[in-house]
Design a protein around this motif. Structure first.
Motif, PDB file in Angstrom:
ATOM      1  N   GLY A  95       0.816  -1.216   0.000  1.00 41.11           N
ATOM      2  CA  GLY A  95       0.000   0.000   0.000  1.00 41.11           C
ATOM      3  C   GLY A  95       0.845   1.258   0.000  1.00 41.11           C
ATOM      4  O   GLY A  95       0.546   2.233  -0.704  1.00 41.11           O
ATOM      5  N   ALA A  96       1.918   1.240   0.785  1.00 35.37           N
ATOM      6  CA  ALA A  96       2.837   2.380   0.811  1.00 35.37           C
ATOM      7  C   ALA A  96       3.449   2.603  -0.566  1.00 35.37           C
ATOM      8  O   ALA A  96       3.569   3.742  -1.028  1.00 35.37           O
ATOM      9  CB  ALA A  96       3.936   2.140   1.846  1.00 35.37           C
ATOM     10  N   GLY A 179      13.281   0.194   0.686  1.00 37.27           N
ATOM     11  CA  GLY A 179      13.226   0.154   2.133  1.00 37.27           C
ATOM     12  C   GLY A 179      11.918  -0.372   2.691  1.00 37.27           C
ATOM     13  O   GLY A 179      10.871  -0.290   2.044  1.00 37.27           O
ATOM     14  N   ALA A 180      12.003  -0.878   3.904  1.00 41.01           N
ATOM     15  CA  ALA A 180      10.834  -1.431   4.591  1.00 41.01           C
ATOM     16  C   ALA A 180      10.055  -0.375   5.362  1.00 41.01           C
ATOM     17  O   ALA A 180       9.159  -0.708   6.137  1.00 41.01           O
ATOM     18  CB  ALA A 180      11.294  -2.531   5.554  1.00 41.01           C
ATOM     19  N   SER A 181      10.370   0.899   5.130  1.00 45.49           N
ATOM     20  CA  SER A 181       9.793   1.961   5.949  1.00 45.49           C
ATOM     21  C   SER A 181       8.274   1.996   5.888  1.00 45.49           C
ATOM     22  O   SER A 181       7.615   2.279   6.897  1.00 45.49           O
ATOM     23  CB  SER A 181      10.353   3.319   5.512  1.00 45.49           C
ATOM     24  N   GLY A 182       7.686   1.734   4.710  1.00 39.88           N
ATOM     25  CA  GLY A 182       6.233   1.761   4.609  1.00 39.88           C
ATOM     26  C   GLY A 182       5.603   0.745   5.546  1.00 39.88           C
ATOM     27  O   GLY A 182       4.682   1.062   6.319  1.00 39.88           O
ATOM     28  N   ALA A 183       6.101  -0.498   5.513  1.00 41.23           N
ATOM     29  CA  ALA A 183       5.585  -1.542   6.391  1.00 41.23           C
ATOM     30  C   ALA A 183       5.912  -1.241   7.854  1.00 41.23           C
ATOM     31  O   ALA A 183       5.095  -1.483   8.750  1.00 41.23           O
ATOM     32  CB  ALA A 183       6.164  -2.899   5.991  1.00 41.23           C
ATOM     33  N   VAL A 184       7.090  -0.686   8.113  1.00 40.42           N
ATOM     34  CA  VAL A 184       7.498  -0.371   9.482  1.00 40.42           C
ATOM     35  C   VAL A 184       6.625   0.735  10.064  1.00 40.42           C
ATOM     36  O   VAL A 184       6.207   0.662  11.235  1.00 40.42           O
ATOM     37  CB  VAL A 184       8.988   0.021   9.523  1.00 40.42           C
ATOM     38  N   PHE A 185       6.314   1.745   9.259  1.00 39.61           N
ATOM     39  CA  PHE A 185       5.418   2.793   9.745  1.00 39.61           C
ATOM     40  C   PHE A 185       4.014   2.238   9.964  1.00 39.61           C
ATOM     41  O   PHE A 185       3.279   2.712  10.840  1.00 39.61           O
ATOM     42  CB  PHE A 185       5.407   3.982   8.783  1.00 39.61           C
ATOM     43  N   GLY A 186       3.645   1.239   9.171  1.00 38.02           N
ATOM     44  CA  GLY A 186       2.384   0.555   9.420  1.00 38.02           C
ATOM     45  C   GLY A 186       2.400  -0.153  10.765  1.00 38.02           C
ATOM     46  O   GLY A 186       1.415  -0.133  11.521  1.00 38.02           O
ATOM     47  N   ILE A 187       3.517  -0.786  11.086  1.00 40.66           N
ATOM     48  CA  ILE A 187       3.672  -1.454  12.375  1.00 40.66           C
ATOM     49  C   ILE A 187       3.575  -0.452  13.523  1.00 40.66           C
ATOM     50  O   ILE A 187       2.922  -0.704  14.540  1.00 40.66           O
ATOM     51  CB  ILE A 187       5.013  -2.220  12.422  1.00 40.66           C
ATOM     52  N   LEU A 188       4.215   0.703  13.365  1.00 41.55           N
ATOM     53  CA  LEU A 188       4.140   1.737  14.403  1.00 41.55           C
ATOM     54  C   LEU A 188       2.701   2.195  14.613  1.00 41.55           C
ATOM     55  O   LEU A 188       2.248   2.364  15.755  1.00 41.55           O
ATOM     56  CB  LEU A 188       5.022   2.926  14.023  1.00 41.55           C
ATOM     57  N   MET A 189       1.975   2.414  13.513  1.00 42.73           N
ATOM     58  CA  MET A 189       0.582   2.839  13.624  1.00 42.73           C
ATOM     59  C   MET A 189      -0.250   1.786  14.339  1.00 42.73           C
ATOM     60  O   MET A 189      -1.038   2.102  15.245  1.00 42.73           O
ATOM     61  CB  MET A 189       0.020   3.111  12.226  1.00 42.73           C
ATOM     62  N   ALA A 236      11.182   9.116   1.293  1.00 39.83           N
ATOM     63  CA  ALA A 236       9.849   8.895   0.710  1.00 39.83           C
ATOM     64  C   ALA A 236       8.780   9.062   1.790  1.00 39.83           C
ATOM     65  O   ALA A 236       8.195   8.089   2.283  1.00 39.83           O
ATOM     66  CB  ALA A 236       9.774   7.511   0.079  1.00 39.83           C
ATOM     67  N   HIS A 237       8.502  10.306   2.160  1.00 38.45           N
ATOM     68  CA  HIS A 237       7.552  10.573   3.239  1.00 38.45           C
ATOM     69  C   HIS A 237       6.152  10.073   2.902  1.00 38.45           C
ATOM     70  O   HIS A 237       5.418   9.630   3.792  1.00 38.45           O
ATOM     71  CB  HIS A 237       7.519  12.067   3.548  1.00 38.45           C
ATOM     72  N   PHE A 238       5.769  10.142   1.626  1.00 41.94           N
ATOM     73  CA  PHE A 238       4.451   9.654   1.241  1.00 41.94           C
ATOM     74  C   PHE A 238       4.330   8.145   1.461  1.00 41.94           C
ATOM     75  O   PHE A 238       3.251   7.641   1.776  1.00 41.94           O
ATOM     76  CB  PHE A 238       4.153   9.998  -0.226  1.00 41.94           C
ATOM     77  N   ALA A 239       5.418   7.413   1.292  1.00 42.76           N
ATOM     78  CA  ALA A 239       5.395   5.976   1.558  1.00 42.76           C
ATOM     79  C   ALA A 239       5.176   5.718   3.044  1.00 42.76           C
ATOM     80  O   ALA A 239       4.440   4.800   3.433  1.00 42.76           O
ATOM     81  CB  ALA A 239       6.693   5.331   1.087  1.00 42.76           C
ATOM     82  N   HIS A 240       5.800   6.523   3.893  1.00 40.16           N
ATOM     83  CA  HIS A 240       5.604   6.385   5.333  1.00 40.16           C
ATOM     84  C   HIS A 240       4.142   6.625   5.699  1.00 40.16           C
ATOM     85  O   HIS A 240       3.532   5.848   6.451  1.00 40.16           O
ATOM     86  CB  HIS A 240       6.486   7.382   6.080  1.00 40.16           C
ATOM     87  N   LEU A 241       3.583   7.708   5.156  1.00 35.67           N
ATOM     88  CA  LEU A 241       2.177   8.011   5.422  1.00 35.67           C
ATOM     89  C   LEU A 241       1.263   6.940   4.836  1.00 35.67           C
ATOM     90  O   LEU A 241       0.233   6.608   5.423  1.00 35.67           O
ATOM     91  CB  LEU A 241       1.830   9.388   4.846  1.00 35.67           C
ATOM     92  N   GLY A 242       1.646   6.401   3.674  1.00 34.75           N
ATOM     93  CA  GLY A 242       0.860   5.336   3.069  1.00 34.75           C
ATOM     94  C   GLY A 242       0.817   4.097   3.942  1.00 34.75           C
ATOM     95  O   GLY A 242      -0.232   3.473   4.107  1.00 34.75           O
ATOM     96  N   GLY A 243       1.957   3.728   4.518  1.00 34.23           N
ATOM     97  CA  GLY A 243       1.994   2.586   5.428  1.00 34.23           C
ATOM     98  C   GLY A 243       1.106   2.807   6.638  1.00 34.23           C
ATOM     99  O   GLY A 243       0.388   1.899   7.079  1.00 34.23           O
ATOM    100  N   MET A 244       1.128   4.031   7.175  1.00 34.84           N
ATOM    101  CA  MET A 244       0.291   4.348   8.332  1.00 34.84           C
ATOM    102  C   MET A 244      -1.189   4.322   7.958  1.00 34.84           C
ATOM    103  O   MET A 244      -2.030   3.834   8.728  1.00 34.84           O
ATOM    104  CB  MET A 244       0.682   5.717   8.893  1.00 34.84           C
ATOM    105  N   LEU A 245      -1.509   4.837   6.775  1.00 32.12           N
ATOM    106  CA  LEU A 245      -2.908   4.869   6.331  1.00 32.12           C
ATOM    107  C   LEU A 245      -3.467   3.457   6.165  1.00 32.12           C
ATOM    108  O   LEU A 245      -4.563   3.143   6.662  1.00 32.12           O
ATOM    109  CB  LEU A 245      -3.011   5.637   5.017  1.00 32.12           C
ATOM    110  N   PHE A 246      -2.732   2.602   5.466  1.00 26.09           N
ATOM    111  CA  PHE A 246      -3.213   1.234   5.254  1.00 26.09           C
ATOM    112  C   PHE A 246      -3.270   0.460   6.572  1.00 26.09           C
ATOM    113  O   PHE A 246      -4.152  -0.377   6.763  1.00 26.09           O
ATOM    114  CB  PHE A 246      -2.328   0.519   4.227  1.00 26.09           C
ATOM    115  N   ALA A 247      -2.348   0.752   7.482  1.00 19.19           N
ATOM    116  CA  ALA A 247      -2.385   0.104   8.796  1.00 19.19           C
ATOM    117  C   ALA A 247      -3.639   0.519   9.553  1.00 19.19           C
ATOM    118  O   ALA A 247      -4.307  -0.322  10.180  1.00 19.19           O
ATOM    119  CB  ALA A 247      -1.138   0.476   9.593  1.00 19.19           C
ATOM    120  N   PHE A 248      -3.954   1.798   9.518  1.00 21.75           N
ATOM    121  CA  PHE A 248      -5.153   2.298  10.203  1.00 21.75           C
ATOM    122  C   PHE A 248      -6.403   1.599   9.675  1.00 21.75           C
ATOM    123  O   PHE A 248      -7.257   1.143  10.453  1.00 21.75           O
ATOM    124  CB  PHE A 248      -5.266   3.811  10.003  1.00 21.75           C
ATOM    125  N   ILE A 249      -6.500   1.493   8.346  1.00 20.90           N
ATOM    126  CA  ILE A 249      -7.668   0.846   7.734  1.00 20.90           C
ATOM    127  C   ILE A 249      -7.744  -0.625   8.135  1.00 20.90           C
ATOM    128  O   ILE A 249      -8.823  -1.131   8.498  1.00 20.90           O
ATOM    129  CB  ILE A 249      -7.606   0.985   6.200  1.00 20.90           C
TER     130      ILE A 249
END
Length: 260
Positions: A95-96, A179-189, A236-249
């Protein structure tokens, strides 16, 4: 400490570290092969939506992502089980990548259109505007802008400016996202949503903070970084936000179905 690692987290850590070692010791350009590119770039391949999240750009990059996975991942895997955690990790990572690619498409398309427009009628004013809009000034570019403004009819400067504009577009179109940042930011969320009152200890400054506030502050920082992205910022800040968004959903959806 390592004995408490859950199976999926352990395997994800191993996979990312092994790929980093292969890239470093065998000089294999995994970023060139698996990094996520602009979807109209000649080097784009659909599989990059998956591979980008297992490749990193350097020690600091992989260390930060794997440290977060190591700390927060086991909490979620124990809560959901291995299969659901792996699904979560892959969906937030994919998603990110999709969100990043969507934003990158419109941004790079704008650079491409402006580059084509410039090549039709190159002049100092349009060159200056293109650089300000799509790149960042350095001494060489400032010197070029000044020379071209002072000599607008110089064919050599016109040709050089056209070359610079073309190269800026090519570089923008071929910057890989890894990078795994999108998935990692999802984990944080997810951690902040499922364990909101868990107290975390920050490193800088060394103060305690509840998980829900930590996630809110980190998300706000990423949003601020998107709105006020500094020249040369290649995060890739948008990827970080994308990971958080998909995690929230996902967390909200699973919570409604009773998966806590």
């Amino acid at each position: 400490m390592f004995g408490n690692l859950t199976p999926v987290v352990k395997n994800l850590l191993l996979l990312n570290i092994v790929l980093a070692l292969v890239q470093g010791f065998f000089n294999i350009d995994l970023i060139g092969i698996g990094g996520l590119r602009y979807i109209h770039a000649e080097t784009f391949r659909p599989y990059q939506f998956f591979t980008y999240m297992f490749i990193h750009a350097g020690f600091g990059h992989i260390f930060g992502n794997m440290l977060a996975l190591f700390i927060f991942g086991p909490w979620l895997e124990r809560t959901w089980g291995a299969q659901r955690f792996l699904i979560f990790y892959l969906i937030t990572g994919l998603g990110a990548g999709v969100l990043y690619s969507g934003i990158n498409y419109f941004e790079t398309r704008k650079v491409q259109n402006d580059a084509m427009y410039y090549q039709v009628d190159p002049n100092p004013e349009k060159f200056n505007k293109f650089i300000i809009d799509h790149w960042y000034l350095n001494n060489d570019l400032e010197r070029m802008i000044d020379q071209y403004a002072a000599n607008p009819d110089n064919p050599q400067l016109e040709e050089e400016s056209t070359y610079i504009v073309e190269k800026i577009y090519e570089q923008k179109a071929n910057i890989p996202m890894v990078g795994a940042s999108g998935a990692v930011f999802g984990i944080l969320m997810a951690f902040g949503m499922l364990f909101p009152n868990t107290t975390l200890m920050l490193l800088i400054p060394p103060i305690p903070i509840k998980a829900k506030y930590f996630v809110l502050l980190y998300g706000a920082y990423e949003l601020y970084s998107v709105i006020n992205q500094a020249p040369g910022d290649n995060v890739a800040h948008f990827a970080h936000l994308g990971g958080m968004l998909f995690a929230f959903i996902l967390v909200r959806s699973w919570s409604k179905k009773g998966y806590h």
